[in-house]
Design a protein around this motif. Structure first.
Motif, PDB file in Angstrom:
ATOM      1  N   LEU A  61       0.770  -1.148  -0.027  1.00  0.00           N
ATOM      2  CA  LEU A  61      -0.002   0.079   0.051  1.00  0.00           C
ATOM      3  C   LEU A  61       1.054   1.230  -0.017  1.00  0.00           C
ATOM      4  CD1 LEU A  61      -2.964  -0.928   2.702  1.00  0.00           C
ATOM      5  CD2 LEU A  61      -3.138  -0.760  -0.044  1.00  0.00           C
ATOM      6  N   ALA A  62       2.001   1.106   0.626  1.00  0.00           N
ATOM      7  CA  ALA A  62       2.746   2.561   0.786  1.00  0.00           C
ATOM      8  C   ALA A  62       3.562   2.961  -0.456  1.00  0.00           C
ATOM      9  CB  ALA A  62       3.831   2.291   1.879  1.00  0.00           C
ATOM     10  N   ASP A  63       3.482   1.800  -1.359  1.00  0.00           N
ATOM     11  CA  ASP A  63       4.197   2.282  -2.620  1.00  0.00           C
ATOM     12  C   ASP A  63       3.728   3.542  -3.511  1.00  0.00           C
ATOM     13  OD1 ASP A  63       6.024   0.217  -2.415  1.00  0.00           O
ATOM     14  OD2 ASP A  63       5.005  -1.461  -3.237  1.00  0.00           O
ATOM     15  N   ALA A  64       2.300   3.495  -3.314  1.00  0.00           N
ATOM     16  CA  ALA A  64       1.569   4.427  -4.122  1.00  0.00           C
ATOM     17  C   ALA A  64       2.096   6.007  -3.602  1.00  0.00           C
ATOM     18  CB  ALA A  64       0.154   4.298  -3.919  1.00  0.00           C
ATOM     19  N   ASP A  65       2.665   6.005  -2.230  1.00  0.00           N
ATOM     20  CA  ASP A  65       3.054   7.365  -1.607  1.00  0.00           C
ATOM     21  C   ASP A  65       4.427   7.722  -2.102  1.00  0.00           C
ATOM     22  OD1 ASP A  65       0.381   7.731  -0.941  1.00  0.00           O
ATOM     23  OD2 ASP A  65       0.648   6.556   0.739  1.00  0.00           O
ATOM     24  N   ILE A  66       5.331   6.745  -2.535  1.00  0.00           N
ATOM     25  CA  ILE A  66       6.633   6.847  -2.576  1.00  0.00           C
ATOM     26  C   ILE A  66       7.106   7.761  -3.813  1.00  0.00           C
ATOM     27  CG2 ILE A  66       9.017   5.818  -2.787  1.00  0.00           C
ATOM     28  CD1 ILE A  66       7.746   5.312  -0.036  1.00  0.00           C
ATOM     29  N   PRO A  67       7.771   8.858  -3.676  1.00  0.00           N
ATOM     30  CA  PRO A  67       7.922   9.803  -4.922  1.00  0.00           C
ATOM     31  C   PRO A  67       9.092   9.082  -5.681  1.00  0.00           C
ATOM     32  CG  PRO A  67       8.969  10.707  -2.873  1.00  0.00           C
ATOM     33  CD  PRO A  67       8.306   9.363  -2.328  1.00  0.00           C
ATOM     34  N   ASP A  89       0.051   2.534 -12.137  1.00  0.00           N
ATOM     35  CA  ASP A  89       1.616   2.486 -12.761  1.00  0.00           C
ATOM     36  C   ASP A  89       2.509   3.044 -11.863  1.00  0.00           C
ATOM     37  OD1 ASP A  89      -0.234   4.875 -13.644  1.00  0.00           O
ATOM     38  OD2 ASP A  89       1.737   5.598 -13.849  1.00  0.00           O
ATOM     39  N   HIS A  90       2.147   4.036 -11.060  1.00  0.00           N
ATOM     40  CA  HIS A  90       2.948   4.568 -10.290  1.00  0.00           C
ATOM     41  C   HIS A  90       3.603   3.437  -9.223  1.00  0.00           C
ATOM     42  CE1 HIS A  90       5.346   7.549  -7.816  1.00  0.00           C
ATOM     43  NE2 HIS A  90       5.001   7.095  -6.781  1.00  0.00           N
ATOM     44  N   ALA A  91       2.508   3.048  -8.400  1.00  0.00           N
ATOM     45  CA  ALA A  91       2.851   2.087  -7.506  1.00  0.00           C
ATOM     46  C   ALA A  91       3.718   0.916  -7.838  1.00  0.00           C
ATOM     47  CB  ALA A  91       1.611   1.686  -6.690  1.00  0.00           C
ATOM     48  N   LEU A  92       3.157   0.440  -9.233  1.00  0.00           N
ATOM     49  CA  LEU A  92       3.955  -0.845  -9.722  1.00  0.00           C
ATOM     50  C   LEU A  92       5.369  -0.493 -10.020  1.00  0.00           C
ATOM     51  CD1 LEU A  92       1.134  -2.016 -12.108  1.00  0.00           C
ATOM     52  CD2 LEU A  92       2.107  -3.266 -10.448  1.00  0.00           C
ATOM     53  N   ALA A  93       5.688   0.560 -10.482  1.00  0.00           N
ATOM     54  CA  ALA A  93       7.111   0.867 -10.832  1.00  0.00           C
ATOM     55  C   ALA A  93       7.857   1.082  -9.495  1.00  0.00           C
ATOM     56  CB  ALA A  93       6.880   2.227 -11.643  1.00  0.00           C
ATOM     57  N   VAL A  94       7.152   1.446  -8.441  1.00  0.00           N
ATOM     58  CA  VAL A  94       7.881   1.813  -7.165  1.00  0.00           C
ATOM     59  C   VAL A  94       8.083   0.487  -6.415  1.00  0.00           C
ATOM     60  CG1 VAL A  94       7.513   2.502  -4.717  1.00  0.00           C
ATOM     61  CG2 VAL A  94       7.287   4.157  -6.593  1.00  0.00           C
ATOM     62  N   ALA A 113      19.043  13.474  -2.178  1.00  0.00           N
ATOM     63  CA  ALA A 113      18.395  13.387  -0.753  1.00  0.00           C
ATOM     64  C   ALA A 113      16.888  13.258  -0.619  1.00  0.00           C
ATOM     65  CB  ALA A 113      18.922  14.660  -0.043  1.00  0.00           C
ATOM     66  N   TRP A 114      16.610  12.549   0.129  1.00  0.00           N
ATOM     67  CA  TRP A 114      15.056  12.304   0.510  1.00  0.00           C
ATOM     68  C   TRP A 114      14.281  13.436   1.041  1.00  0.00           C
ATOM     69  CZ3 TRP A 114      11.926   7.562   0.001  1.00  0.00           C
ATOM     70  CH2 TRP A 114      12.430   6.533  -0.821  1.00  0.00           C
ATOM     71  N   GLN A 115      13.348  13.771   0.848  1.00  0.00           N
ATOM     72  CA  GLN A 115      12.515  14.966   1.760  1.00  0.00           C
ATOM     73  C   GLN A 115      12.049  14.177   2.985  1.00  0.00           C
ATOM     74  OE1 GLN A 115      12.551  18.239   0.834  1.00  0.00           O
ATOM     75  NE2 GLN A 115      14.210  17.513  -0.828  1.00  0.00           N
ATOM     76  N   GLY A 129      22.083   7.298  -0.403  1.00  0.00           N
ATOM     77  CA  GLY A 129      22.030   8.358  -1.290  1.00  0.00           C
ATOM     78  C   GLY A 129      21.482   8.620  -2.430  1.00  0.00           C
ATOM     79  N   HIS A 130      20.458   7.645  -2.601  1.00  0.00           N
ATOM     80  CA  HIS A 130      19.922   7.597  -3.868  1.00  0.00           C
ATOM     81  C   HIS A 130      18.318   7.909  -3.878  1.00  0.00           C
ATOM     82  CE1 HIS A 130      23.776   5.672  -5.025  1.00  0.00           C
ATOM     83  NE2 HIS A 130      23.343   5.995  -6.280  1.00  0.00           N
ATOM     84  N   LEU A 131      17.561   8.410  -4.942  1.00  0.00           N
ATOM     85  CA  LEU A 131      16.090   8.321  -4.894  1.00  0.00           C
ATOM     86  C   LEU A 131      15.527   7.317  -6.019  1.00  0.00           C
ATOM     87  CD1 LEU A 131      15.894  12.472  -5.089  1.00  0.00           C
ATOM     88  CD2 LEU A 131      15.265  10.814  -3.215  1.00  0.00           C
ATOM     89  N   PRO A 132      14.813   6.596  -5.874  1.00  0.00           N
ATOM     90  CA  PRO A 132      14.160   5.836  -6.998  1.00  0.00           C
ATOM     91  C   PRO A 132      13.760   6.563  -8.238  1.00  0.00           C
ATOM     92  CG  PRO A 132      12.502   6.019  -5.293  1.00  0.00           C
ATOM     93  CD  PRO A 132      13.576   6.928  -4.729  1.00  0.00           C
ATOM     94  N   SER A 133      14.088   5.845  -9.094  1.00  0.00           N
ATOM     95  CA  SER A 133      13.660   6.466 -10.541  1.00  0.00           C
ATOM     96  C   SER A 133      13.319   5.487 -11.483  1.00  0.00           C
ATOM     97  CB  SER A 133      15.007   7.119 -11.333  1.00  0.00           C
ATOM     98  OG  SER A 133      14.839   7.544 -12.477  1.00  0.00           O
ATOM     99  N   ALA A 134      12.190   5.695 -12.166  1.00  0.00           N
ATOM    100  CA  ALA A 134      11.596   4.719 -13.160  1.00  0.00           C
ATOM    101  C   ALA A 134      11.800   4.891 -14.391  1.00  0.00           C
ATOM    102  CB  ALA A 134      10.040   4.687 -12.745  1.00  0.00           C
TER     103      ALA A 134
END
Length: 243
Positions: A61-67, A89-94, A113-115, A129-134
């Protein structure tokens, strides 16, 4: 996420189906000996015990809220929206990026850096030190687990070139223990391993796309429901399977 409506599936079965994301990391794609990253599930696993599989798992469920630092390519978002809930689609990519990190320790993302503080499932990733990118993910296959299995998943398969991964491709030291024998397996040898049937089908699709680095315009969907098995093309035509 498990409440996504799926055509041809009874209301009783629908509650048991979970959306899932699987990631196919392809190394040396344009070389003479391309390889895919796989690991072996445990003997006591409820789903596909002992099988060699790609990293992947159910959407949380939390995947939908990860930027995401960058979203999926637009063509992939459009294909994922076919016969699925809006915004999934966003939650699946995360989920695909999270599962790659959890099961292999490999990072798909950009330095940044994460917010605020990352939630527990992402604290290890954030600490690198990374942000996820799809951006580099390509939606290439969808499969619904047949009825009667101990667990059922509506799985989306994402292809990514290994050179898009931000960490050492041979360093699995941060992986959890869900998959053992993690390794880059040459495509020429992979069918000698104990593979699920659907993995063999997906591998055939991947092999046919080795020289094409663009996201597919039409995505195969192997849909197993109570009445029949269908091989659909998302944004294409339905072709019943016989035999």
């Amino acid at each position: 996420m498990s409440k996504t409506a799926i055509q041809g599936v009874t209301s009783e079965d629908r509650t048991a189906i979970r959306n899932a994301a699987t990631i196919i990391a392809l190394r040396d794609r344009m070389g003479d000996n391309p390889k895919v990253l796989m690991g072996q599930r445990g003997a006591k696993a409820a789903f596909m015990p002992n099988k060699f599989v790609f990293p992947g798992g159910a959407v949380d469920l939390a995947d939908a809220d990860i930027p995401l630092a960058e979203p999926l390519p637009e063509v992939c978002r459009n294909r994922l929206a076919d016969q699925a809930s809006a915004g999934l689609d966003h939650a699946l990519a995360v989920a695909a990026i999270r599962e790659l990190w959890e099961e292999t320790g490999l990072i798909l993302g950009y330095p940044g850096a994460w917010q605020g503080e990352a939630i527990p499932d992402w604290q290890g990733f954030a600490a690198t030190g990374h942000l996820p990118s799809a951006r580099a993910l390509q939606f290439v296959f969808r499969a619904l687990t047949p009825p009667g299995r101990p667990r059922r998943f509506d799985a989306r398969f994402f292809l990514v070139d290994a050179d898009e991964i931000a960490s050492d491709l041979d360093d699995f030291s941060q992986a959890c223990d869900e998959l053992s024998h993690l390794q880059w397996i040459p495509l020429s040898e992979v069918r000698s391993f104990d593979l699920p049937f659907i993995t063999e089908v997906v591998l055939a699709e991947v092999t046919g796309r080795l020289k094409d680095r663009t996201p597919p315009q039409s995505v195969p969907y192997f849909c197993n429901n109570d009445e029949e098995s269908l091989f659909l093309q998302l944004k294409g035509h339905i072709m019943p399977l016989h035999g």
